[in-house]
Scaffold this motif. Sequence first.
Motif, PDB file in Angstrom:
ATOM      1  N   GLU B 391      15.575 -39.448 -25.176  1.00 23.56           N
ATOM      2  CA  GLU B 391      15.751 -39.980 -26.531  1.00 23.56           C
ATOM      3  C   GLU B 391      15.717 -41.510 -26.518  1.00 23.56           C
ATOM      4  O   GLU B 391      15.130 -42.139 -27.394  1.00 23.56           O
ATOM      5  CB  GLU B 391      17.097 -39.517 -27.107  1.00 23.56           C
ATOM      6  CG  GLU B 391      17.123 -38.038 -27.438  1.00 23.56           C
ATOM      7  CD  GLU B 391      16.254 -37.704 -28.624  1.00 23.56           C
ATOM      8  OE1 GLU B 391      16.641 -38.013 -29.756  1.00 23.56           O
ATOM      9  OE2 GLU B 391      15.167 -37.149 -28.403  1.00 23.56           O
ATOM     10  N   LEU B 392      16.326 -42.084 -25.502  1.00 23.16           N
ATOM     11  CA  LEU B 392      16.326 -43.548 -25.416  1.00 23.16           C
ATOM     12  C   LEU B 392      14.905 -44.077 -25.306  1.00 23.16           C
ATOM     13  O   LEU B 392      14.532 -45.055 -25.955  1.00 23.16           O
ATOM     14  CB  LEU B 392      17.129 -43.996 -24.199  1.00 23.16           C
ATOM     15  CG  LEU B 392      17.219 -45.513 -24.050  1.00 23.16           C
ATOM     16  CD1 LEU B 392      18.153 -46.087 -25.065  1.00 23.16           C
ATOM     17  CD2 LEU B 392      17.678 -45.888 -22.657  1.00 23.16           C
ATOM     18  N   LEU B 393      14.112 -43.409 -24.469  1.00 19.01           N
ATOM     19  CA  LEU B 393      12.726 -43.834 -24.310  1.00 19.01           C
ATOM     20  C   LEU B 393      11.995 -43.743 -25.636  1.00 19.01           C
ATOM     21  O   LEU B 393      11.238 -44.642 -26.006  1.00 19.01           O
ATOM     22  CB  LEU B 393      12.024 -42.974 -23.259  1.00 19.01           C
ATOM     23  CG  LEU B 393      12.435 -43.266 -21.834  1.00 19.01           C
ATOM     24  CD1 LEU B 393      11.850 -42.219 -20.909  1.00 19.01           C
ATOM     25  CD2 LEU B 393      11.973 -44.632 -21.407  1.00 19.01           C
ATOM     26  N   GLY B 394      12.227 -42.643 -26.364  1.00 20.34           N
ATOM     27  CA  GLY B 394      11.594 -42.507 -27.667  1.00 20.34           C
ATOM     28  C   GLY B 394      11.972 -43.650 -28.582  1.00 20.34           C
ATOM     29  O   GLY B 394      11.129 -44.250 -29.250  1.00 20.34           O
ATOM     30  N   ASP B 395      13.272 -43.990 -28.580  1.00 12.78           N
ATOM     31  CA  ASP B 395      13.732 -45.109 -29.411  1.00 12.78           C
ATOM     32  C   ASP B 395      12.997 -46.376 -29.057  1.00 12.78           C
ATOM     33  O   ASP B 395      12.572 -47.124 -29.937  1.00 12.78           O
ATOM     34  CB  ASP B 395      15.230 -45.343 -29.179  1.00 12.78           C
ATOM     35  CG  ASP B 395      16.083 -44.322 -29.888  1.00 12.78           C
ATOM     36  OD1 ASP B 395      17.303 -44.321 -29.667  1.00 12.78           O
ATOM     37  OD2 ASP B 395      15.526 -43.530 -30.658  1.00 12.78           O
ATOM     38  N   TYR B 396      12.863 -46.616 -27.740  1.00 13.85           N
ATOM     39  CA  TYR B 396      12.238 -47.871 -27.337  1.00 13.85           C
ATOM     40  C   TYR B 396      10.759 -47.920 -27.639  1.00 13.85           C
ATOM     41  O   TYR B 396      10.213 -48.976 -27.944  1.00 13.85           O
ATOM     42  CB  TYR B 396      12.555 -48.196 -25.872  1.00 13.85           C
ATOM     43  CG  TYR B 396      13.793 -49.034 -25.802  1.00 13.85           C
ATOM     44  CD1 TYR B 396      15.046 -48.438 -25.691  1.00 13.85           C
ATOM     45  CD2 TYR B 396      13.707 -50.400 -25.975  1.00 13.85           C
ATOM     46  CE1 TYR B 396      16.180 -49.216 -25.711  1.00 13.85           C
ATOM     47  CE2 TYR B 396      14.847 -51.176 -26.001  1.00 13.85           C
ATOM     48  CZ  TYR B 396      16.081 -50.578 -25.866  1.00 13.85           C
ATOM     49  OH  TYR B 396      17.209 -51.334 -25.900  1.00 13.85           O
ATOM     50  N   ILE B 397      10.125 -46.772 -27.577  1.00 10.55           N
ATOM     51  CA  ILE B 397       8.710 -46.764 -27.950  1.00 10.55           C
ATOM     52  C   ILE B 397       8.565 -47.168 -29.414  1.00 10.55           C
ATOM     53  O   ILE B 397       7.693 -47.965 -29.775  1.00 10.55           O
ATOM     54  CB  ILE B 397       8.094 -45.376 -27.677  1.00 10.55           C
ATOM     55  CG1 ILE B 397       8.000 -45.165 -26.166  1.00 10.55           C
ATOM     56  CG2 ILE B 397       6.720 -45.256 -28.304  1.00 10.55           C
ATOM     57  CD1 ILE B 397       7.572 -43.786 -25.773  1.00 10.55           C
ATOM     58  N   ARG B 398       9.485 -46.667 -30.235  1.00 10.67           N
ATOM     59  CA  ARG B 398       9.414 -47.041 -31.652  1.00 10.67           C
ATOM     60  C   ARG B 398       9.779 -48.505 -31.857  1.00 10.67           C
ATOM     61  O   ARG B 398       9.169 -49.212 -32.652  1.00 10.67           O
ATOM     62  CB  ARG B 398      10.333 -46.154 -32.491  1.00 10.67           C
ATOM     63  CG  ARG B 398       9.718 -44.804 -32.821  1.00 10.67           C
ATOM     64  CD  ARG B 398      10.468 -44.161 -33.949  1.00 10.67           C
ATOM     65  NE  ARG B 398      11.857 -43.900 -33.593  1.00 10.67           N
ATOM     66  CZ  ARG B 398      12.250 -42.840 -32.909  1.00 10.67           C
ATOM     67  NH1 ARG B 398      11.379 -41.943 -32.536  1.00 10.67           N
ATOM     68  NH2 ARG B 398      13.527 -42.672 -32.601  1.00 10.67           N
ATOM     69  N   LEU B 399      10.757 -48.956 -31.093  1.00  9.81           N
ATOM     70  CA  LEU B 399      11.166 -50.357 -31.196  1.00  9.81           C
ATOM     71  C   LEU B 399      10.016 -51.286 -30.840  1.00  9.81           C
ATOM     72  O   LEU B 399       9.818 -52.316 -31.473  1.00  9.81           O
ATOM     73  CB  LEU B 399      12.347 -50.636 -30.269  1.00  9.81           C
ATOM     74  CG  LEU B 399      13.715 -50.594 -30.936  1.00  9.81           C
ATOM     75  CD1 LEU B 399      14.807 -50.602 -29.895  1.00  9.81           C
ATOM     76  CD2 LEU B 399      13.869 -51.775 -31.857  1.00  9.81           C
ATOM     77  N   ILE B 400       9.295 -50.897 -29.798  1.00  8.40           N
ATOM     78  CA  ILE B 400       8.178 -51.753 -29.395  1.00  8.40           C
ATOM     79  C   ILE B 400       7.127 -51.795 -30.475  1.00  8.40           C
ATOM     80  O   ILE B 400       6.493 -52.833 -30.700  1.00  8.40           O
ATOM     81  CB  ILE B 400       7.592 -51.268 -28.054  1.00  8.40           C
ATOM     82  CG1 ILE B 400       8.594 -51.611 -26.966  1.00  8.40           C
ATOM     83  CG2 ILE B 400       6.277 -51.947 -27.758  1.00  8.40           C
ATOM     84  CD1 ILE B 400       8.122 -51.307 -25.608  1.00  8.40           C
ATOM     85  N   ALA B 401       6.958 -50.690 -31.180  1.00  8.70           N
ATOM     86  CA  ALA B 401       6.028 -50.708 -32.309  1.00  8.70           C
ATOM     87  C   ALA B 401       6.492 -51.732 -33.335  1.00  8.70           C
ATOM     88  O   ALA B 401       5.687 -52.484 -33.891  1.00  8.70           O
ATOM     89  CB  ALA B 401       5.930 -49.327 -32.928  1.00  8.70           C
ATOM     90  N   ALA B 402       7.810 -51.798 -33.562  1.00  4.58           N
ATOM     91  CA  ALA B 402       8.349 -52.793 -34.500  1.00  4.58           C
ATOM     92  C   ALA B 402       8.085 -54.206 -33.982  1.00  4.58           C
ATOM     93  O   ALA B 402       7.715 -55.102 -34.743  1.00  4.58           O
ATOM     94  CB  ALA B 402       9.840 -52.572 -34.710  1.00  4.58           C
TER      95      ALA B 402
END
Lengths: 418, 523
Positions: B391-402
């Motif tokens: 889940e953390l990795l998923g969050d960070y992938i989205r964060l990087i998109a931001a």
Amino acid sequence: MMLQRCLDDGPDFLSEEDRGLRAINVDLQTDAALQVDISDALSERDKVKFTVHTKSSLPNFKQNEFSVVRQHEEFIWLHDSFVENEDYAGYIIPPAPPRPDFDASREKLQKLGEGEGSMTKEEFTKMKQELEAEYLAIFKKTVAMHEVFLCRVAAHPILRKDLNFHVFLEYNQDLSVRGKNKKEKLEDFFKNMVKSADGVIVSGVKDVDDFFEHERTFLVEYHNRVKDASAKSDKMTRSHKNVADDYNRIGSSLYTLGTQDSTEIFQLYCHIPLFYFSQQKIEARVSADEDLKLSDLLKYYLRESQAAKDLLYRRSRSLVDYENANKALDKARAKNKDVLQAETTQQLCCQKFEKISESAKQELIDFKTRRVAAFRKNLVELAELELKHAKVTGIYFCFHFRQLLFHRIIEVGLEGTL
Amino acid sequence: MAAEREPPPLGDARQPDLEELEDGEDLFTSTVSTLESSPSSPEPASLPAEDISTNSNGPKPAEIILEDDREDLFAEATEEVSLDSPEREPILSPEPTPAITPVTPTTLVAPRMESKSIAAPVIFDRSREEIEEEANGDVFDIEINVSDPEKVGDGMNAYMAYRVTTKTALPMFNKNEFSVKRRFSDFLGLHSKLATKYMHVGYIVPPAPEKSIVGMTKVKVGKEDSSSTEFVEKRRAALERYLQRTVKHPTLLQDPDLRQFLESSELPRAVNTQALSGAGILRMVNKAADAVNKMTIKMNESDAWFEEKQQQFENLDQQLRKLHASVEALVCHRKELSANTAAFAKSAAMLGNSEDHTALSRALSQLAEVEEKIDQLHQEQAFADFYMFSELLGDYIRLIAAVKGVFDHRMKCWQKWQDAQVTLQKKREAEAKLQLANKPDKLQQAKDEIKEEIEEWETKVQQGERDFEQISKTIRKEVGRFERERVRDFKTVIVKYLESLVQTQQQLIKYWEAFLPEAKAIA
């Protein structure tokens, strides 16, 4: 083209562990009169060549020590000759070793070779090493299975005297035993069908002897459950292997991440792959051990219990024949026709039945003893191995914990838990 | 945990502390030293309105201004957050509401600068170290929990309501502890508002969890199976993480919309978050337009830092995706392993039952039990560790998109500035032409018009440049923050994983040690 010689260590080929492999499923006393083992094995494209080495003080053999090269088909030939021999009807025939199956492994190695361009050098070398290790493991197992078969025969008081067996051991030319062609395989298939149909009929006959009645019920149920357990055990160990592979992939990803990243995170990331790599190694070893110990044990006893069932079938068959012969005799006496013939038949049947019954009883008792001993040995070794791994993993983790602490990457407050 | 350092008491000149911090924390040495090493910045506070330099995006002035503004923004926050002191009240009065106009941050900064220069040194010192504190731990005294998912309504109109509980000592909130009920679209609405306000000036606004039509439909339809409970739990956790990340951001924390979200019991429904609404379609169209624009904007990147960072984020994105995929595979296989172990355990138990040798039978049953217990362990481990990691990795992938989005906004800002310059140039040329023309009657009027336009465009050019500087500055800061947060987050997850690994191993040892004598007892 896989040309692999599995004997880098010379006489140490069957190391302690491997000798354990051989004795894994059968707790055999090897005695000086006849000792058989497989001292070498060679894997060529489609076949495996086993070097069967015999040491014997029996007068039957020309020399005291000698070796021959045999292939899988020759083992099968020997096994079948036992099965077809009426004289051995009253014995549990040691189950034939399974055919060496490197197809899956070979396929994987081939795929790896094809995909060499698409992965980094490290990844490729690593995967190649793993696949080679897998190949080696399968190889060792098949050697062990063949050896167990020979040892069982050599340990059996009657079977060890078999002429075919001696020829197998001694004759240093090719036995010219070709594998069954399609027609013969089809014949076999029908024979089996007839046999199982017959088996159903024959098993309907209630046995006068309580011992055999009990054994029959027990064996049927046991056989089914061993089959189930063996299949489930296989699935479990495959899952273990998958998990280990995943760890490996994660490890390399983390490592790549770490090398591309800024300092502090690099340290963090680089330690974690070490974790995963070591855990992966351990998971893989645990899975391999579980595979060896449990699955092999279960598979072997699946085959042996089938052999025991076959014995019971043969006995029941002979019982039915005996009873039929009795009826025929009565009829003949009543009609006063062909009485002598009927009497002879009846006598033969009686003898056959009694002979089988007598040896069968002992065989089944021996089977139980062997089984219990083998399970005990295996379960103890399994537990010890699992314990060892759990402790080693624990040490690994503590070690890595300390590494991380040293780099002050994790909070000092955690030290208390170590 | 480093995060829980108390902010130093007022009135101490804690300059020496700064050094301690730097030495003590290897992790932060590099980040802190970049701040320290900015060359000519003795008294940044005394630089009044000269933070807007005349050259385009030179790094040096940006760095000085970086420290300045950092201090400013954090000073804003700390003024709000920490204590009341008489000197500061006048400065406190204008509530920072960047929402007013998009370019407000710069205009806010300017007046603040002047009033600051009076009490500059003291404030500078303290807020500097408070910045360090926050850099180390973002210690805002606020804790958010998302809990009690409850299904409201029936059928396709049903939705899950979550309880959002806030515990805080921050004075900007009315109470110390309060909770409200929110639904998923409320969260999306909040994110949408924050993104609109802050992303184009360079703030990395944490992305909200993703929608899932499949997952929600199952829940709506009322399927009470394990996968839908799992889905709800995953979503609850994701929403909690989302809010926690958002309140950690010092600027976002000030936002009135966020406060309203956390505090007010009634919230207008965010209809615009629906995919098929008018706003949704508009969003999709805009996204497509953006993608096309990105391809056509060729920016003259004179700041190597940005180029480097963009490349870094690209790489990071790829690697994280790969890693995420692997971890998800692992979670899946762990589940399989668990199922297979359970099946084997049952099978072994059956085998034990049919075995007629008593001791062996007992040992086999014991083996079955051990395998069952190990299965339990596997399950727990799969859930707690890899699920968390995944889940953390998923969050960070989205964060990087931001983050990438923010870089794109900077590009757009640059483009706007360039366009203004081009227009200004055209207007000047037009003026020159008029000068040469010989039509006296129209001339004066046209000249005046042109003069006005030129003035207008000159202002726009200046504004454009300022905006660009501002966004570049903000992004640098934000990226620094992001990096620190990333380290911290991964650190936490890794530590938790380690702990549970050690525990699992200890348990495994116990189980096998208990089994061994049973195996040996087979006679």
